[in-house]
Design a protein around this motif. Structure first.
Motif, PDB file in Angstrom:
ATOM      1  N   ASN A 152       0.740  -1.265   0.000  1.00  0.00           N
ATOM      2  CA  ASN A 152       0.000   0.000   0.000  1.00  0.00           C
ATOM      3  C   ASN A 152       0.764   1.307   0.000  1.00  0.00           C
ATOM      4  OD1 ASN A 152      -2.445  -1.337  -0.134  1.00  0.00           O
ATOM      5  ND2 ASN A 152      -2.514  -1.586   2.070  1.00  0.00           N
ATOM      6  N   TYR A 153       2.062   1.360   0.397  1.00  0.00           N
ATOM      7  CA  TYR A 153       2.714   2.661   0.344  1.00  0.00           C
ATOM      8  C   TYR A 153       4.215   2.563   0.097  1.00  0.00           C
ATOM      9  CZ  TYR A 153       3.681   1.897   5.372  1.00  0.00           C
ATOM     10  OH  TYR A 153       4.070   1.395   6.581  1.00  0.00           O
ATOM     11  N   ASN A 154       4.722   3.596  -0.597  1.00  0.00           N
ATOM     12  CA  ASN A 154       6.143   3.689  -0.909  1.00  0.00           C
ATOM     13  C   ASN A 154       6.573   5.132  -1.095  1.00  0.00           C
ATOM     14  OD1 ASN A 154       7.779   1.105  -1.176  1.00  0.00           O
ATOM     15  ND2 ASN A 154       5.825   0.535  -2.085  1.00  0.00           N
ATOM     16  N   THR A 155       7.895   5.350  -0.990  1.00  0.00           N
ATOM     17  CA  THR A 155       8.473   6.696  -0.947  1.00  0.00           C
ATOM     18  C   THR A 155       8.121   7.550  -2.155  1.00  0.00           C
ATOM     19  OG1 THR A 155      10.506   6.025  -2.055  1.00  0.00           O
ATOM     20  CG2 THR A 155      10.496   5.906   0.340  1.00  0.00           C
ATOM     21  N   VAL A 156       8.055   8.857  -1.894  1.00  0.00           N
ATOM     22  CA  VAL A 156       7.969   9.844  -2.965  1.00  0.00           C
ATOM     23  C   VAL A 156       8.553  11.156  -2.440  1.00  0.00           C
ATOM     24  CG1 VAL A 156       5.613  10.627  -2.421  1.00  0.00           C
ATOM     25  CG2 VAL A 156       6.493  10.875  -4.750  1.00  0.00           C
ATOM     26  N   LEU A 157       9.262  11.860  -3.321  1.00  0.00           N
ATOM     27  CA  LEU A 157       9.817  13.180  -3.046  1.00  0.00           C
ATOM     28  C   LEU A 157       9.277  14.113  -4.121  1.00  0.00           C
ATOM     29  CD1 LEU A 157      11.898  15.052  -1.565  1.00  0.00           C
ATOM     30  CD2 LEU A 157      13.557  14.323  -3.306  1.00  0.00           C
ATOM     31  N   VAL A 158       8.779  15.287  -3.726  1.00  0.00           N
ATOM     32  CA  VAL A 158       8.229  16.256  -4.679  1.00  0.00           C
ATOM     33  C   VAL A 158       8.940  17.592  -4.474  1.00  0.00           C
ATOM     34  CG1 VAL A 158       6.142  17.385  -5.558  1.00  0.00           C
ATOM     35  CG2 VAL A 158       5.978  15.111  -4.522  1.00  0.00           C
ATOM     36  N   LYS A 159       9.330  18.212  -5.598  1.00  0.00           N
ATOM     37  CA  LYS A 159       9.945  19.543  -5.556  1.00  0.00           C
ATOM     38  C   LYS A 159       8.919  20.569  -6.023  1.00  0.00           C
ATOM     39  CE  LYS A 159      13.527  22.413  -7.669  1.00  0.00           C
ATOM     40  NZ  LYS A 159      14.635  22.436  -8.638  1.00  0.00           N
ATOM     41  N   TYR A 160       8.775  21.652  -5.235  1.00  0.00           N
ATOM     42  CA  TYR A 160       7.883  22.758  -5.570  1.00  0.00           C
ATOM     43  C   TYR A 160       8.703  24.027  -5.752  1.00  0.00           C
ATOM     44  CZ  TYR A 160       4.180  19.695  -3.871  1.00  0.00           C
ATOM     45  OH  TYR A 160       3.329  18.637  -3.688  1.00  0.00           O
ATOM     46  N   ASP A 161       8.328  24.863  -6.733  1.00  0.00           N
ATOM     47  CA  ASP A 161       9.030  26.129  -6.906  1.00  0.00           C
ATOM     48  C   ASP A 161       8.535  27.144  -5.882  1.00  0.00           C
ATOM     49  OD1 ASP A 161       6.619  27.213  -7.900  1.00  0.00           O
ATOM     50  OD2 ASP A 161       7.321  27.300  -9.970  1.00  0.00           O
ATOM     51  N   ALA A 162       9.076  28.359  -5.946  1.00  0.00           N
ATOM     52  CA  ALA A 162       8.742  29.394  -4.970  1.00  0.00           C
ATOM     53  C   ALA A 162       7.266  29.778  -5.005  1.00  0.00           C
ATOM     54  CB  ALA A 162       9.613  30.630  -5.200  1.00  0.00           C
ATOM     55  N   ASP A 163       6.575  29.489  -6.113  1.00  0.00           N
ATOM     56  CA  ASP A 163       5.146  29.780  -6.229  1.00  0.00           C
ATOM     57  C   ASP A 163       4.275  28.597  -5.810  1.00  0.00           C
ATOM     58  OD1 ASP A 163       5.517  32.409  -7.220  1.00  0.00           O
ATOM     59  OD2 ASP A 163       5.888  31.602  -9.232  1.00  0.00           O
ATOM     60  N   GLY A 164       4.899  27.504  -5.367  1.00  0.00           N
ATOM     61  CA  GLY A 164       4.146  26.333  -4.928  1.00  0.00           C
ATOM     62  C   GLY A 164       3.712  25.398  -6.041  1.00  0.00           C
ATOM     63  N   ILE A 165       4.327  25.530  -7.210  1.00  0.00           N
ATOM     64  CA  ILE A 165       3.983  24.671  -8.348  1.00  0.00           C
ATOM     65  C   ILE A 165       4.954  23.499  -8.394  1.00  0.00           C
ATOM     66  CG2 ILE A 165       3.802  24.549 -10.865  1.00  0.00           C
ATOM     67  CD1 ILE A 165       3.087  27.583 -10.737  1.00  0.00           C
TER      68      ILE A 165
END
Length: 112
Positions: free
Chosen positions: A35-48
């Motif tokens: 049911n679950y596994n790692t994830v990394l997300v990068k957001y810019d200064a505007d939150g996108i």
């Protein structure tokens, strides 16, 4: 947060289906073991969202618990991967990790 205002979210994606963080990130399919596994997300200064890095072809469950960014923009995440088998953390991170059977294994992954 890095010196350009980008921020990073580290954790896990749970369940099956498609995960889409929007922005420029590419959606990816779930169907993860246990049911679950790692994830990394990068957001810019505007939150996108700029990109996401899920674990690929996991052999068991895994999750990130913390993230930090160096002054040069290198991202480090720490977490856990359970059981034996290979984990591919994607991007230019370590290509694979093989854990010990029947144990939770502490992991540190470096992304540039």
């Amino acid at each position: 947060m890095d010196n350009l205002g980008n921020s990073f979210a580290a954790g896990y994606a749970a369940g099956s289906g498609t995960f889409d963080f929007g922005g420029l990130s590419v959606p990816f399919s779930g169907g993860f073991v246990n049911n679950y596994n790692t994830v990394l997300v990068k957001y810019d200064a505007d939150g996108i969202a700029q990109w996401s890095r899920p674990v690929k072809n996991p052999s068991s469950l895994s999750y990130f618990q913390g993230v930090c960014v160096s002054g040069t923009g290198t991202v480090f995440v720490v977490g856990n991967a359970n059981g034996s088998g290979a984990y591919d953390f994607g991007g230019d991170a370590a290509s694979a990790f093989t854990g010990a059977p029947n144990f939770g294994n502490t992991i540190i992954v470096k992304y540039r």
